[in-house]
Motif scaffolding. Structure first.
Motif, PDB file in Angstrom:
ATOM      1  N   TYR A  85       0.712  -1.182  -0.008  1.00 38.18           N
ATOM      2  CA  TYR A  85       0.037   0.009   0.124  1.00 38.18           C
ATOM      3  C   TYR A  85       1.074   1.255   0.023  1.00 38.18           C
ATOM      4  O   TYR A  85       1.863   1.218   0.787  1.00 38.18           O
ATOM      5  CB  TYR A  85      -1.036  -0.014   1.218  1.00 38.18           C
ATOM      6  N   ASN A  86       0.810   2.083  -1.093  1.00 46.82           N
ATOM      7  CA  ASN A  86       1.559   3.183  -1.154  1.00 46.82           C
ATOM      8  C   ASN A  86       3.060   3.095  -0.737  1.00 46.82           C
ATOM      9  O   ASN A  86       3.666   3.718  -0.050  1.00 46.82           O
ATOM     10  CB  ASN A  86       0.912   4.263  -0.138  1.00 46.82           C
ATOM     11  N   HIS A  87       3.589   2.094  -1.422  1.00 45.78           N
ATOM     12  CA  HIS A  87       5.006   1.769  -1.169  1.00 45.78           C
ATOM     13  C   HIS A  87       5.489   1.332  -0.163  1.00 45.78           C
ATOM     14  O   HIS A  87       6.709   1.397   0.152  1.00 45.78           O
ATOM     15  CB  HIS A  87       5.963   3.188  -1.731  1.00 45.78           C
ATOM     16  N   GLY A  88       4.641   0.750   0.740  1.00 42.66           N
ATOM     17  CA  GLY A  88       5.001   0.299   2.123  1.00 42.66           C
ATOM     18  C   GLY A  88       3.949  -0.989   2.252  1.00 42.66           C
ATOM     19  O   GLY A  88       3.056  -1.425   1.644  1.00 42.66           O
ATOM     20  N   GLY A 116       0.826  -4.037  -7.275  1.00 45.78           N
ATOM     21  CA  GLY A 116       0.821  -3.611  -8.606  1.00 45.78           C
ATOM     22  C   GLY A 116       2.172  -3.989  -9.253  1.00 45.78           C
ATOM     23  O   GLY A 116       2.584  -4.138 -10.346  1.00 45.78           O
ATOM     24  N   THR A 117       3.207  -3.911  -8.453  1.00 41.76           N
ATOM     25  CA  THR A 117       4.682  -4.152  -8.802  1.00 41.76           C
ATOM     26  C   THR A 117       5.093  -5.236  -7.881  1.00 41.76           C
ATOM     27  O   THR A 117       6.471  -5.597  -7.510  1.00 41.76           O
ATOM     28  CB  THR A 117       5.490  -2.957  -8.526  1.00 41.76           C
ATOM     29  N   GLY A 118       4.370  -6.456  -7.433  1.00 42.41           N
ATOM     30  CA  GLY A 118       4.657  -7.631  -6.739  1.00 42.41           C
ATOM     31  C   GLY A 118       4.908  -7.240  -5.448  1.00 42.41           C
ATOM     32  O   GLY A 118       5.306  -8.326  -4.701  1.00 42.41           O
ATOM     33  N   HIS A 125      10.561  -2.227   2.897  1.00 39.72           N
ATOM     34  CA  HIS A 125      10.165  -1.534   4.023  1.00 39.72           C
ATOM     35  C   HIS A 125      10.408  -2.647   5.221  1.00 39.72           C
ATOM     36  O   HIS A 125      10.828  -2.316   6.261  1.00 39.72           O
ATOM     37  CB  HIS A 125       8.749  -1.120   4.009  1.00 39.72           C
ATOM     38  N   LEU A 126       9.900  -3.825   4.992  1.00 38.20           N
ATOM     39  CA  LEU A 126       9.821  -4.798   6.079  1.00 38.20           C
ATOM     40  C   LEU A 126      11.208  -5.181   6.463  1.00 38.20           C
ATOM     41  O   LEU A 126      11.390  -5.631   7.616  1.00 38.20           O
ATOM     42  CB  LEU A 126       9.051  -5.912   5.997  1.00 38.20           C
ATOM     43  N   ARG A 127      12.181  -5.311   5.547  1.00 32.89           N
ATOM     44  CA  ARG A 127      13.582  -5.635   5.769  1.00 32.89           C
ATOM     45  C   ARG A 127      14.124  -4.774   6.718  1.00 32.89           C
ATOM     46  O   ARG A 127      15.088  -5.268   7.504  1.00 32.89           O
ATOM     47  CB  ARG A 127      14.332  -5.866   4.459  1.00 32.89           C
TER      48      ARG A 127
END
Length: 188
Positions: A85-88, A116-118, A125-127
């Motif tokens: 969601y929203n790059h995160g 959208g980009t997998g 973010h999570l890493r």
């Protein structure tokens, strides 16, 4: 036996993650090198972080936090299924992660993402978050595009080519979870 929690990181109505997490669980459950359990955040209705002390102190006061801590603490490693969601990642997943500290330490984590980009930016973010929690993130990731892996952006239809990365990621999570066991036992 090594225990791996497959965390479904979305509670959104009509979420795609439920189909993805079930697929991950179905593939993982055929393995004999670990026990796998699906952990649906919808079953843990955590409010916004409401503990008065930092999680690193480990003195949880709320019953919902104690239940969440007992669940996460029972696993040796994790597979996190996350939307982007929203790059995160999703707010509900980040909140659930932030509730705890020691329960995450010295365990392995792998990621299955979709968007959208997998969902690759959610995993990046999570890493960063995993590093702070002393979670060993494995290299292999499964990135599922809403364009190619979902019919009408909502019905999950994974290609057979997704099985090899999924099994490699599961191999890595199980191996790292097993290898980190001495560190978990020293901390206990």
């Amino acid at each position: 036996m090594t225990r791996i929690g497959i965390i479904l990181g979305s509670t959104r109505p009509g979420r795609n993650g439920e189909q993805v997490a079930k697929w991950v669980y179905d593939v993982a459950a055929r393995r004999t090198d670990a026990e796998f359990e699906l952990v649906d955040l919808a079953d843990f209705p955590l409010p916004h972080l409401d503990e008065p002390l930092p999680p690193s102190v480990g003195r949880y006061q709320n019953e919902h936090t104690k239940q969440w801590a007992a669940t996460i603490g029972s696993f040796d490693g994790f597979v996190i299924v996350t939307p982007e969601y929203n790059h995160g990642t999703s707010g509900v997943l980040k909140n659930a992660i932030d509730f705890l500290y020691a329960e995450w330490n010295n365990k392995a984590v792998g990621f299955v993402s979709y968007g959208g980009t997998g969902g690759t930016r959610a995993v990046e973010h999570l890493r960063l978050v995993a590093g702070e929690l002393q979670l060993a993130d494995v290299r292999q990731q499964v990135a599922l595009s809403l364009v190619t892996e979902f019919e009408n952006y909502s019905t999950f239809k994974p290609g057979e080519y997704n099985l090899a990365p999924l099994n490699t990621m599961l191999d890595q999570v199980v191996a790292w979870s097993t290898a980190l066991a001495p560190l978990r036992h020293m901390a206990a």
